[in-house]
Scaffold this active site. Structure first.
Site, PDB file in Angstrom:
ATOM      1  N   TRP A 194       0.678  -1.337   0.110  1.00  0.00           N
ATOM      2  CA  TRP A 194       0.229  -0.276   0.085  1.00  0.00           C
ATOM      3  C   TRP A 194       1.078   1.142  -0.124  1.00  0.00           C
ATOM      4  O   TRP A 194       1.545   0.709   0.865  1.00  0.00           O
ATOM      5  CB  TRP A 194      -0.809  -0.207   1.559  1.00  0.00           C
ATOM      6  CG  TRP A 194      -1.576   1.054   0.900  1.00  0.00           C
ATOM      7  CD1 TRP A 194      -3.038   1.662   0.346  1.00  0.00           C
ATOM      8  CD2 TRP A 194      -0.977   2.299   1.894  1.00  0.00           C
ATOM      9  NE1 TRP A 194      -2.861   3.330   0.708  1.00  0.00           N
ATOM     10  CE2 TRP A 194      -1.857   3.506   1.735  1.00  0.00           C
ATOM     11  CE3 TRP A 194       0.217   2.550   3.320  1.00  0.00           C
ATOM     12  CZ2 TRP A 194      -2.059   4.613   2.883  1.00  0.00           C
ATOM     13  CZ3 TRP A 194      -0.820   3.852   3.456  1.00  0.00           C
ATOM     14  CH2 TRP A 194      -1.274   5.092   3.111  1.00  0.00           C
ATOM     15  N   ARG A 437      -9.635  -1.817   8.776  1.00  0.00           N
ATOM     16  CA  ARG A 437      -9.862  -0.648   9.045  1.00  0.00           C
ATOM     17  C   ARG A 437     -11.387  -0.562   9.113  1.00  0.00           C
ATOM     18  O   ARG A 437     -12.770  -0.141   8.202  1.00  0.00           O
ATOM     19  CB  ARG A 437     -10.417   0.143   6.609  1.00  0.00           C
ATOM     20  CG  ARG A 437      -9.651   0.664   6.768  1.00  0.00           C
ATOM     21  CD  ARG A 437     -10.313   2.224   5.476  1.00  0.00           C
ATOM     22  NE  ARG A 437     -10.023   3.750   6.145  1.00  0.00           N
ATOM     23  CZ  ARG A 437     -10.641   4.227   4.987  1.00  0.00           C
ATOM     24  NH1 ARG A 437     -11.360   3.952   3.922  1.00  0.00           N
ATOM     25  NH2 ARG A 437     -10.114   5.633   5.534  1.00  0.00           N
ATOM     26  N   ASP A 472     -14.356   3.075  -4.650  1.00  0.00           N
ATOM     27  CA  ASP A 472     -12.591   2.562  -3.852  1.00  0.00           C
ATOM     28  C   ASP A 472     -12.864   1.036  -3.171  1.00  0.00           C
ATOM     29  O   ASP A 472     -13.983   0.778  -3.634  1.00  0.00           O
ATOM     30  CB  ASP A 472     -12.914   3.919  -2.595  1.00  0.00           C
ATOM     31  CG  ASP A 472     -11.664   3.500  -1.603  1.00  0.00           C
ATOM     32  OD1 ASP A 472     -10.142   2.929  -2.671  1.00  0.00           O
ATOM     33  OD2 ASP A 472     -11.178   4.886  -1.540  1.00  0.00           O
ATOM     34  N   ASP A 542      -2.192   5.790  -2.973  1.00  0.00           N
ATOM     35  CA  ASP A 542      -2.521   6.933  -1.901  1.00  0.00           C
ATOM     36  C   ASP A 542      -1.343   7.846  -1.113  1.00  0.00           C
ATOM     37  O   ASP A 542      -1.346   8.489  -0.302  1.00  0.00           O
ATOM     38  CB  ASP A 542      -2.508   6.385  -0.718  1.00  0.00           C
ATOM     39  CG  ASP A 542      -4.423   5.561  -0.875  1.00  0.00           C
ATOM     40  OD1 ASP A 542      -4.401   6.286  -1.835  1.00  0.00           O
ATOM     41  OD2 ASP A 542      -4.974   5.351  -0.044  1.00  0.00           O
TER      42      ASP A 542
END
Ligand code: DGJ
Length: 722
Positions: A194, A437, A472, A542
């Site tokens: 990520w 998350r 997303d 990101d």
């Protein structure tokens, strides 16, 4: 015409603009591979029998499955190497997989399997269908080779029909297999995590099997279903390079295996670990499509072939030929948004010359942080007291378009949806549920879940004048068990999940025909040709640090066109007021469709004026950035500098945009030669930025650029033919 069948020899030749692929049916039975490379005379392209001790053969045929180059290596058939298809009879338990050639035909266009993303055909596309049968199980296997001559791409996919009485189980499915003669090669692939996606790794092939894969339920930040096999000495411009891509967004496997015959076998597909599929009597299964290209002129051309192919055959019709320069609310406010703030944000974006404001996470249900609300797709009444439609009308009064964020595949445990339907998530009987998350993964294989989502989004967004959706997906799968599937089909859960996701994408595209979808999975966690089929662009990462971005963007260009790579200028580390840093960020972001992502309400007028100028500059080059030919010059991981250029043609080009981006400062001055090989040696060019003139021969020899003593230094040249 691109497919030639020699029925006397049982031989097929597939031709693209610059490549040729040859195979034949040995003894009229076994599809064996003969050649893939540059176009040449077919004389001398012949099957050469190789035999090795301990390799098995039929006594009457002298055919050694373990040593032959095969079009579709089959498990348990005497080929001990990695194989492409493994099929088990549920009647006998045997996994000896065997198919014999029966017939072939070619046709214009392509076969498009239901429910799967696949490349669009055009008037030059042709397909070869090869039918093979297995008399023992009654299965029929149709292998497809679709030829896209203009992009030098050939794709592979198959359909398996169970015409026998007993059920079968597909235990490995690799639609693409290619045997390349010789094993002294390198493999290039992505690795990452990520916020650090698609870094490039290149290593010599070892004896044995090297695998890249995803077991996460998505194609992943960690590897991507893309790889290259190249000459050891291959550079951007020289040497042979084969490149492979997969039109799929879920679990996958890529294998490169060398063996005792000095053969390199490449396999790309769904794999065996996270996929198996029950094929009941009377049913059929279509594999996703995998694609390959070949370049005799280096790695750069293999990438450009892929770029051309993705632009022409994968990406959806471009609803915005001039892409909207967006201002996204995420890094500006995170979850702290409401109607008033977003209206002010949009008004300021319009003043800066941006085209669209995107309302990111935080607008629905009880979603004020990442702990609640996912799944409850209605506007938060506290934040949008008069609803979405009037709010969006007010935003758009400033002459700006409006985009909205969604994450349809997920649910928070703290949500109305989960409380009402705990059975809607992927969850294994008797097991505890892992969170990531603070969210669970919806069972997208369940048609009821899809119906719920379609109804919710139709109700909430149906009457709202949106122009863009950011889709997303912020976690990977665990407890991969679909409560909506019977026990014997659980090996299909992750695969059917993806079919559900694609179904929902198609529903959005049909029901919101003028809306552009930007894909995202915590940045670039699903940066693959499956997602590109439905989304015009993808949020590349990101990570908006410009330095890290140079690595991510450089890597992404190996397999994917820059037109898909969404790049934002952010206020990472609060440096936006520093003119040099703002310029650097912009020049890094000018590698793909441009956007901005910071609180434009709290920056100085000078920054806002600079942004307006940047957008004008981006528009000058946008055509080249979205549709030009892309050439890599410097690799940031090798020298701390990223350089590349866009040209309007691969050779004798008349327009170039050249960028030099230096991440770190240099104590001692260094010089770099940036060679624009696509220039026309006999032409003269002018750099429209400095006004300086150059001959094509000079550009080919190289522009000399000096490094700067400080980091985050950027230069751009725009050459046009005089
Ligand atoms: C992850 C995305 O990559 C971000 O850009 C942002 O949309 C957040 N999710 C929102 O939760």
């Amino acid at each position: 015409m691109s497919i030639y069948i020699d029925r006397r020899k049982n031989r097929v030749t597939l031709k693209t603009r610059r490549t040729m692929y040859v195979f034949e049916m040995l003894f009229g039975k076994y599809p064996i591979h003969l050649y893939y490379g540059a176009i040449k005379s077919t004389q001398g392209i012949e099957y050469v029998k190789k035999s090795k001790s301990f390799s098995a053969t039929y006594s009457d045929e002298r055919f050694y499955p373990d040593t032959v180059a095969s079009e579709l290596p089959l498990f348990g058939s005497g080929d001990y190497r990695a194989t492409a298809l493994k099929l088990r009879s549920m009647e006998t338990g045997s996994d000896v997989t065997y198919f014999i050639y029966k017939s072939m035909r070619k046709f214009k266009g392509r076969f498009s399997p239901d429910g799967l993303p696949c490349a669009d055909a055009d008037e030059n596309t042709e397909t070869l269908e090869l039918t093979l049968t297995d008399e023992v199980t009654g299965a029929i296997l149709r292998l497809y080779y679709t030829v896209f001559p203009e992009s030098d791409v050939i794709s592979r996919y198959f359909v398996l029909e169970n015409r026998g009485k007993a059920d079968l189980r597909i235990e490995k499915a690799m639609p693409l297999s290619l045997d390349i003669d010789g094993d002294e090669r390198d493999m290039i692939s992505f690795y990452g995590e990520w916020a650090h996606e698609r870094h490039i790794q290149r290593q010599p092939l070892m004896r044995g099997n090297q695998r890249i894969f995803s077991r996460r339920g998505s194609s992943s930040h960690h590897f991507s279903p893309f790889m290259m096999v190249t000459d050891k000495k291959a550079t951007e411009e020289r040497g042979e390079a084969y490149a492979f891509n997969f039109v799929w967004s879920g679990n996958w496997l890529g294998e490169v295996e060398t063996d005792q015959t000095h053969n390199t076998r490449v396999l790309l597909g769904l794999g065996d670990e996270c996929f198996n599929y029950l094929l009941k009597s009377g049913e059929s299964f279509a594999s996703p499509e995998a694609v390959m290209t070949y370049s005799a002129k280096g790695i750069g051309r293999a990438s450009r072939n892929m770029h051309r192919f993705v632009r022409a055959h994968i990406l959806p019709r471009d609803k915005f030929p001039c892409r909207p320069v967006v201002l996204n609310s995420w890094e500006a406010f995170f979850f702290n948004i409401d109607a008033e703030r977003m209206e002010a944000f949009g008004a300021e974006a319009a003043k800066c010359g941006m085209d669209m404001v995107v309302m990111d996470d935080g607008w629905f249900g009880k979603r004020v942080n990442d702990k609640a609300g996912l799944g409850d797709w209605y506007a938060n009444p506290d934040r949008f007291p008069d609803g979405l439609a009037p709010f969006v009308r007010r935003v758009k009064k400033n002459g700006i378009k409006f985009g909205i964020w969604i994450e349809p595949e997920m649910v928070n445990p703290d949500s109305e949806l989960f409380r009402a339907h705990p059975e809607y998530i992927l969850s294994a009987p008797g097991r505890r549920q892992l969170e990531s998350r603070t969210q669970y993964v919806l069972d997208m294989a369940n048609p009821e879940v899809l119906d719920y989502l379609k109804c919710a989004f139709a109700k909430t967004l149906g009457n709202v004048d949106i122009d863009y959706i950011k889709w997303d997906m912020n976690r990977n799968m665990t407890e991969v068990y679909s409560p909506s599937l019977p026990p014997e089909r659980q090996g299909e859960a992750a695969y059917r999940y993806m079919l559900g996701v694609y179904d929902l994408f198609r529903w959005f595209n049909e029901n919101f025909p003028n809306v552009m979808i930007e894909n995202c999975s915590g940045g670039g966690g699903r940066y693959d040709l499956g997602m590109m089929k439905y989304s015009t662009q993808i949020w590349a990462s990101d990570n908006t640090s410009p330095i890290h971005r140079t690595f991510i963007q450089h890597g992404s260009t190996f397999g994917f066109p820059t037109s898909v790579m969404s790049c934002h200028v952010g206020n990472h580390k609060g440096c936006i007021e520093d003119a040099r840093k703002l310029d650097y960020r912009f020049r890094v972001a000018m590698n793909g469709p441009l956007g901005y992502e910071f609180d434009v309400l709290s920056v100085s007028d000078r920054v806002k004026n600079t942004i307006s100028e940047q957008i004008k500059e981006y528009r000058t080059y946008e055509e080249l950035i979205l549709r030009g030919e892309f050439f890599r010059l410097l690799d940031p991981s090798a020298c701390g500098r990223y350089a590349y250029y866009f040209a309007d043609s691969e050779a004798d080009a008349s327009e170039f945009l050249l960028s030099f981006l230096q991440n770190e400062g240099d104590e001692s001055e260094r010089t770099f030669k940036l060679k624009l090989l696509a220039a026309d040696a006999s032409a003269d060019y002018v750099d429209t930025i400095s006004g300086e003139g150059f001959s094509g021969a000079q550009l080919k020899k190289g522009i000399t650029v000096k490094s700067d003593k400080d980091g985050e230094y950027a230069r751009t040249w725009h050459f046009v033919r005089k």
